[in-house]
Design a protein around this motif. Structure first.
Motif, mmCIF file in Angstrom:
data_model
loop_
_atom_site.group_PDB
_atom_site.id
_atom_site.type_symbol
_atom_site.label_atom_id
_atom_site.label_comp_id
_atom_site.label_asym_id
_atom_site.label_seq_id
_atom_site.Cartn_x
_atom_site.Cartn_y
_atom_site.Cartn_z
ATOM 1 N N GLU A 43 0.847 -1.012 0.039
ATOM 2 C CA GLU A 43 -0.031 -0.063 -0.050
ATOM 3 C C GLU A 43 0.993 1.266 0.078
ATOM 4 O O GLU A 43 1.868 1.505 0.663
ATOM 5 C CB GLU A 43 -0.771 -0.021 1.019
ATOM 6 N N LYS A 44 0.384 2.264 -0.740
ATOM 7 C CA LYS A 44 1.322 3.552 -0.850
ATOM 8 C C LYS A 44 0.674 4.349 0.511
ATOM 9 O O LYS A 44 -0.430 4.421 0.780
ATOM 10 C CB LYS A 44 0.926 4.326 -2.272
ATOM 11 N N PRO A 45 1.622 5.129 1.023
ATOM 12 C CA PRO A 45 1.093 6.028 2.155
ATOM 13 C C PRO A 45 0.320 7.060 1.680
ATOM 14 O O PRO A 45 0.856 7.615 0.505
ATOM 15 C CB PRO A 45 2.186 6.269 2.619
ATOM 16 N N GLN A 46 -0.510 7.650 2.615
ATOM 17 C CA GLN A 46 -1.125 8.906 2.034
ATOM 18 C C GLN A 46 -0.338 10.066 2.268
ATOM 19 O O GLN A 46 0.245 10.209 3.291
ATOM 20 C CB GLN A 46 -2.539 8.845 3.050
ATOM 21 N N THR A 47 -0.243 10.905 1.116
ATOM 22 C CA THR A 47 0.428 11.894 1.492
ATOM 23 C C THR A 47 -0.309 13.272 1.340
ATOM 24 O O THR A 47 -1.368 13.308 0.702
ATOM 25 C CB THR A 47 1.483 12.239 0.155
ATOM 26 N N ARG A 48 0.036 14.057 2.070
ATOM 27 C CA ARG A 48 -0.660 15.649 1.931
ATOM 28 C C ARG A 48 0.305 16.597 1.081
ATOM 29 O O ARG A 48 1.557 16.500 1.420
ATOM 30 C CB ARG A 48 -0.996 16.071 3.186
ATOM 31 N N PRO A 49 -0.217 17.586 0.482
ATOM 32 C CA PRO A 49 0.419 18.570 0.043
ATOM 33 C C PRO A 49 0.989 19.421 1.141
ATOM 34 O O PRO A 49 0.579 19.626 1.866
ATOM 35 C CB PRO A 49 -0.712 19.399 -1.106
ATOM 36 N N TRP A 50 2.156 19.823 0.567
ATOM 37 C CA TRP A 50 2.960 20.755 1.552
ATOM 38 C C TRP A 50 2.417 22.235 1.309
ATOM 39 O O TRP A 50 2.192 22.780 0.259
ATOM 40 C CB TRP A 50 4.401 20.897 1.076
#
Length: 55
Positions: A43-50
């Motif tokens: 699974e790919k980790p959930q990323t948030r925009p900077w």
């Protein structure tokens, strides 16, 4: 020129490499890791925009 005479250093270089090729790999191969590697999740980790403070 003494650098061109291979007598003083060629034998030492040869013996050093023979020692390295015969002894060191045996020590490395016998090394055992304390932990078995575990498989990683697919699974790919959930990323948030900077959020840039100046934009």
């Amino acid at each position: 020129m003494p650098q061109l005479d291979p007598a003083p250093w060629l034998m030492m270089l040869t013996l050093s490499w023979v020692t390295y090729i015969t002894l060191i790999p045996n020590k490395v191969v016998k090394h055992k890791f304390p932990n078995n590697p575990s498989p990683q999740s697919t699974e790919k980790p959930q990323t948030r925009p900077w959020t840039w403070p100046w934009s």
